[in-house]
Scaffold this active site. Structure first.
Site, PDB file in Angstrom:
ATOM      1  N   GLU A  49       6.311  -2.420  66.072  1.00  0.00           N
ATOM      2  CA  GLU A  49       7.508  -3.082  66.589  1.00  0.00           C
ATOM      3  C   GLU A  49       7.648  -2.899  68.086  1.00  0.00           C
ATOM      4  O   GLU A  49       8.039  -3.823  68.801  1.00  0.00           O
ATOM      5  CB  GLU A  49       8.757  -2.581  65.863  1.00  0.00           C
ATOM      6  N   TYR A 132      17.419  -5.429  67.182  1.00  0.00           N
ATOM      7  CA  TYR A 132      16.326  -6.037  66.433  1.00  0.00           C
ATOM      8  C   TYR A 132      15.374  -4.990  65.869  1.00  0.00           C
ATOM      9  O   TYR A 132      15.057  -4.995  64.675  1.00  0.00           O
ATOM     10  CB  TYR A 132      15.519  -7.036  67.294  1.00  0.00           C
ATOM     11  N   ASP A 150      15.037 -11.903  65.217  1.00  0.00           N
ATOM     12  CA  ASP A 150      14.143 -11.967  66.378  1.00  0.00           C
ATOM     13  C   ASP A 150      14.056 -13.419  66.855  1.00  0.00           C
ATOM     14  O   ASP A 150      14.729 -14.298  66.330  1.00  0.00           O
ATOM     15  CB  ASP A 150      12.749 -11.437  65.998  1.00  0.00           C
TER      16      ASP A 150
END
Length: 301
Positions: A49, A132, A150
DNA sequence: AAGTCGTGGTA
DNA sequence: TTACCAAGACT
């Protein structure tokens, strides 16, 4: 119903049908991203991520493998100086992410016994973890029910639900409410929706050339039904780069990556000959950010 | 809350 | 070739 009446936003039943259809599509269309392998734990998901923030997934795959090979858990990264993280980051871009990932690893060791926390609130408190990323880790690594919003999901919802080509420039409160409305009630289905809706945006419902002909939910899309109207309003601001401070910083950092032993200050400033004051500004910025370090006249990562 | 922060692929 | 933009965070 009159043919010229614009399609309405999908209600709960249609949303559930769309969620199911996208989930089904995902079973065959999903890319075999290495961090989706069941053997990959929360730390691997977390690293992916960080690396994919504002960075195309395809470019992340190899650096991700190398990173996890070297630092298979937060403690191994936390045990090394942050400069090693910056060096290993290579040319992924936005190198402060490397610094933040290192800082997050340190915090995970200090506050969570070396294990990535599962609670979005605790994740959100880690450096480099915004709304996010916290939701993504909670959903992908722990199967939690979280609104994972996102750039891909924002675009998918803008088109399917709002009939617009693009979402607003920055995420709005109304957009979060809309995404929450789409979130299935049970955690497993919600996590599936998070992953599959992102994938749909990444592979089919793309920004520049959406492949509506192969979209599994084309029949439910307000934007397509309206004839794919072009984005109205102010143009989305571009990202000028040539000649900017960012490019100067990137140039200096590239030199430091190539010369781990260090570079003389004058030599380093000389690698940006566009504007002397800008070179100084870039170096000062890197030093202030902790991306570079001074030892007398020598500068290192 | 608009600006800043890297890098490289694509059309 | 230039312009767009990619699993955002932070100030």
């Amino acid at each position: 119903m009159p043919a010229d009446k614009p399609a309405a936003a999908p209600g709960p039943a249609e949303r559930a049908r769309i969620v199911g259809t996208v989930a089904q599509w995902f079973t065959t269309a999903a890319r075999p991203l290495p961090w989706r392998d069941p053997s990959v734990g929360p730390w691997g998901v977390m690293v992916s991520e960080f690396m994919t923030q504002q960075t195309p997934v395809a470019r992340v795959i190899e650096p991700w493998r190398a990173w996890l090979r070297r630092w298979p858990e937060p403690a191994s990264l936390a045990a090394e100086p942050s400069s090693e993280a910056v060096a290993a980051w290579g040319r992924l871009g936005y190198p402060r992410r490397a610094l933040r990932l290192h800082g997050a690893a340190v915090a995970i060791v200090a506050r969570h016994g070396g294990r990535v926390p599962a609670e979005p609130e605790q994740l959100r408190a880690l450096p480099g973890v915004g709304e996010y990323t916290a939701a993504a880790i909670a959903s992908f690594a722990f199967g939690a029910r979280a609104v994972v919003l996102d750039t891909n999901v924002r675009r998918v919802l803008a088109r399917i639900d709002r009939g617009r080509q693009y979402p607003a420039n920055s995420t709005t409160a109304a957009e979060r409410r809309l995404a929450a409305r789409w979130l299935p009630a049970d955690a497993a289905t919600a996590a599936r929706w998070a992953a599959s809706s992102m994938e749909l945006g990444a592979l089919v419902c793309t920004a520049a050339a959406p492949d509506c002909a192969h979209c599994p939910v084309a029949g439910h899309c307000r934007w397509l039904a309206a004839g794919r109207p072009a984005h109205e309003g102010p143009a989305r601001r571009g990202q000028a780069y040539a000649g900017t401070d960012r490019q100067a910083r990137g140039r200096l950092l590239d030199q430091l990556r190539r010369n781990r032993a260090g570079v003389e200050t004058e030599t380093l400033l000389g690698c940006w000959d566009v504007d002397r004051a800008q070179a100084r500004r870039a170096l000062d910025g890197l030093l202030a950010d902790g991306l570079a370090h001074r030892h007398g006249e020598l500068i290192t990562l």
